[in-house]
Scaffold this motif. Structure first.
Motif, mmCIF file in Angstrom:
data_model
loop_
_atom_site.group_PDB
_atom_site.id
_atom_site.type_symbol
_atom_site.label_atom_id
_atom_site.label_comp_id
_atom_site.label_asym_id
_atom_site.label_seq_id
_atom_site.Cartn_x
_atom_site.Cartn_y
_atom_site.Cartn_z
ATOM 1 N N THR A 257 0.832 -1.206 0.000
ATOM 2 C CA THR A 257 0.000 0.000 0.000
ATOM 3 C C THR A 257 0.864 1.251 0.000
ATOM 4 O OG1 THR A 257 -1.784 -1.148 1.170
ATOM 5 C CG2 THR A 257 -1.800 1.261 1.252
ATOM 6 N N GLN A 261 0.932 4.058 -3.037
ATOM 7 C CA GLN A 261 0.615 5.454 -2.746
ATOM 8 C C GLN A 261 1.666 6.395 -3.346
ATOM 9 O OE1 GLN A 261 -2.004 6.933 -1.151
ATOM 10 N NE2 GLN A 261 -1.045 8.939 -1.545
ATOM 11 N N TYR A 466 2.315 3.621 6.453
ATOM 12 C CA TYR A 466 1.102 2.795 6.397
ATOM 13 C C TYR A 466 1.341 1.533 7.212
ATOM 14 C CZ TYR A 466 -3.215 0.771 4.715
ATOM 15 O OH TYR A 466 -4.488 0.251 4.654
ATOM 16 N N TRP A 471 -3.089 4.823 7.693
ATOM 17 C CA TRP A 471 -1.960 5.752 7.688
ATOM 18 C C TRP A 471 -1.744 6.313 9.074
ATOM 19 C CZ3 TRP A 471 1.367 6.067 3.799
ATOM 20 C CH2 TRP A 471 0.955 5.600 2.548
#
Length: 719
Positions: A257, A261, A466, A471
């Protein structure tokens, strides 16, 4: 061990071994070791927590315990010289790092020493569960009674009143038979007083949101890479591997993730288990720490390969992890974000870890360790408490680079200003002396000071990470250590492309830049802020070290200040085979009958075997020889240990030992040189570079009064 990160508040974790699981019993007498065998006490093998804790009873005799027996390195004076040389541009040995096999042959424990320790442990009823590949650690397990008998100590249950934790520990220093005193460094695992709590704290400023967030907040790669010019080096870590030193696990999906991002791609992260540990299926409270380390390295050096070494959170686990990483030799950088305060850490365990760090330095592996998050009072959340000035280990080791913390301000993605983070770890070690390379403006005293360098760590200027399905904003010096590790990965990529050595032991080289005219362009010198006991100042200080990196200029200073090894030049190596004679045979030596010997008449320098020439008390001659080829362009040094034992008296040389290289006589020793114990001799054989030469020892004894010439641990080192 404790991770050095700051994110979410976490309660103090209690060790899983409770007073109930310890099965505390009434006080009993310690088992007595074999009284017939003289024993030697091993210093620094009692955890300092014993003196500050309440004894609750005995550990049951049948309680299973596991220990790590650490073995001593050999020829440590030569090792120290070698480590200085390989880190100093311009020396013939600069950048000529060793393989694990070469290190073990030159400086590691002998196989005979390992066999001796294994035999002792087995004779005590313990089960030897493994030996590290670098021969520095022998692991074993058995009952508390067997452990106590083997090491002449006693295991008790204690309550730590500061942390309200139960633990077990030996009441007094461990001991070993005198025959093992020259090979055993220490025993770890006799206590389990290990700090396992995380250092996760929310940022206290309103500008830094608390809790799990749906979108990232805090610095991302474009900001911290931009601030430190990490985006101007032209490197991304391609071809470089980094080890993450961990006591917990991670979720691969969380790492993915983060990558998605920020548009990062690189090799998949993989786990390397130590002592059977693998937390990835069910990570614990340290999960955020592991993911922080990985994500920051990825943000700086996205193409670097990451190996997550996961070990049991114990002294033995840490020692075994250190030994495994250096023996595996799969990485050129190690990032460490876990530690414990020096006064509450068993000193012999620190020595065992530092021995592996010496091997890392010899092999060209850079180590960056978080300096702690409790300022100059590193024991604040440990047994000794906040009243003690203390630094963090491993950051205090002189064979790695301690990384402190700052508060970073940016303008967009450009550097604006920096000040010290008020709880960044720093101060003076009480264990390690100041290394020779630790010099410069602001450096003082005789003990190792921490940190060496720094970068952003204040949670108020924290990083977007993360973890745990969302987050979060993280800070801590455990964010600074992986940032510098990512920088080292970038540098190693650039160095390879330039035909230059890897960064290797970073501190000597960074201090050299800091003491040069390049300091002002290669580092941000942080001169505002303080921790509890030390303030920042121009140059070095015990809050931020030399400051934070200006990566492109630091690369230029390091690459411009190195010496490129000549094409086809010398590769560091040790050429003598069976130099300690521990195979029990002469080969590849050519020797007179009976010279290679393990009888008790004369002691070996190390291990059990040696070469014993003469000693008959009648006209006699013995010889010992080996032929080696010394590569062209090499500096070559012959060294060996010799003990001369004689019945002669006076200064007349009746019985002689001649040392030759080819037809050249290097030395003639005699009964007049007799002395108690061994003496090391060294000779420069560089004149024989590009030639094949026979190294020969010839002992000649006259018709009366014996003289023994005993040779051991011979080496012919080229660089």
């Amino acid at each position: 061990m404790r991770p050095r990160s700051l994110a979410l508040a976490a309660a103090l974790a209690v060790l899983p071994l409770s007073a109930v699981s310890l099965g505390v019993t009434a006080a009993q007498a310690a088992p007595a070791p074999n009284a017939a065998a003289p024993r030697v006490s091993l210093p620094n093998t009692v955890t300092p927590a014993v003196a500050r804790s309440e004894k609750k009873g005995d550990v049951p005799a049948d309680q299973q315990l596991s220990v790590a027996v650490s073995l001593k390195l050999r020829d440590t004076a030569e090792l120290d010289r070698f480590l200085a040389a390989i880190a100093t541009p311009g020396t013939p040995e600069f950048g000529r790092h060793l393989t694990p096999q070469q290190f073990t042959e030159r400086f590691g424990p002998t196989q005979a020493a390992v066999d001796q320790v294994r035999a002792f442990l087995t004779a005590q009823g313990l089960t030897v569960s493994g030996v590290s590949d670098n021969r520095q650690v022998v692991d074993a397990h058995g009952t508390a009674e067997q452990i106590a008998t083997a090491f002449g100590t006693h295991e008790s249950a204690y309550l730590d009143p500061q942390q309200q934790r139960t633990f077990f520990a030996n009441d007094a220093a461990a001991s070993v038979p005198a025959a093992l005193a020259d090979v055993v460094q220490g025993i770890s695992g006799l206590n389990n007083h290990t700090v396992r709590t995380t250092r996760n704290v929310k940022p206290s400023t309103p500008a830094a949101p608390a809790g799990t967030l749906a979108a990232p907040s805090g610095f991302g790669p474009s900001q911290y890479d931009g601030a430190y010019n990490l985006n101007k080096t032209g490197a991304d870590g391609t071809g470089v591997s980094v080890a993450l030193w961990e006591f917990d696990g991670y979720s691969a999906n969380n790492l993915k993730t983060y990558d998605t991002q920020y548009g990062l791609t690189g090799p998949a992260v993989s786990t390397v288990s130590v002592d059977g540990a693998n937390y990835d299926s069910s990570p614990g409270e340290g999960q955020g720490e592991v993911e922080l380390d990985s994500e920051i390295v990825r943000g700086v050096a996205p193409k670097a390969t990451q190996l997550v070494y996961e070990a049991p959170n114990s002294d033995q686990g840490e020692i075994d992890m250190a030994a495994k990483i250096v023996a595996d030799n799969r990485v050129s950088v190690i990032s460490i974000s876990w530690g414990s305060c020096e006064p509450d850490t068993t000193a012999s365990s620190m020595t065992a870890v530092d021995n592996s760090f010496k091997q890392a330095a010899a092999q060209g592996i850079s180590i960056f360790s978080a300096s702690g998050d409790d300022g100059s009072r590193d024991c604040t959340r440990s047994t000794s408490g906040s009243g003690v000035k203390a630094v963090d280990f491993p950051a205090s080791s002189p064979h790695q680079t301690g990384v402190g913390g700052t508060n970073l301000k940016v303008s967009g993605s450009a550097y604006s200003s920096e000040s010290a983070w008020s709880t960044a770890g720093g101060g003076v070690s009480t264990v390690f002396a100041k290394p020779s390379w630790q010099t410069g403006t602001g450096v003082s005293g005789t003990m190792r000071t921490v940190p060496d360098i720094s970068s952003n760590a204040d949670p108020a200027s924290g990083f977007a990470i993360y973890t745990a399905g969302g987050w979060q904003v993280y800070g801590g010096t455990s964010a600074a250590a992986p940032l510098w590790s990512g920088y080292a990965a970038q540098f190693n990529q650039k160095a390879k492309a330039a035909g230059q050595p890897v960064l290797g032991e970073a501190s000597p080289r960074l201090y050299a830049v800091a003491n040069s005219s390049s300091y002002g362009t290669a580092f941000h010198d942080v001169t505002t802020g303080k921790n509890q006991d030390f303030s920042t100042k121009a140059g070095y200080d015990q809050v931020t070290g030399w400051g934070s990196p200006i990566a492109d200029a630091l690369n230029a200073a390091l690459l411009g200040g190195t010496t490129t090894p000549p094409t086809g030049g010398c590769t560091s190596a040790q050429l003598i085979g069976n130099g300690g004679f521990e195979t029990g045979t002469a080969a590849p030596w050519t020797a007179s009958t009976g010279v290679v010997d393990n009888t008790s008449g004369e002691a070996a320098h190390a291990g059990s075997w040696k070469a014993w020439l003469d000693g008959y008390g009648s006209a006699h001659s013995d010889s010992l020889a080996q032929t080696v080829s010394i590569p062209a362009g090499c500096k070559a040094t012959l060294s060996f240990w010799v003990h001369i034992d004689t019945a002669e008296s006076g200064s007349t040389a009746y019985d002689k030992l001649t040392v030759q290289a080819g037809s050249t006589t290097l030395a003639t020793l005699s009964n007049a040189n007799a002395a108690t114990g061994y003496v090391q001799k060294s000779f420069d054989l560089s004149a024989f570079a590009g030639q094949t030469v026979t190294v020969k020892f010839t002992g000649t004894e006259d018709a009366s009064l014996k003289t023994s010439f005993v040779i051991d641990d011979a080496a012919l080192s080229v660089s």
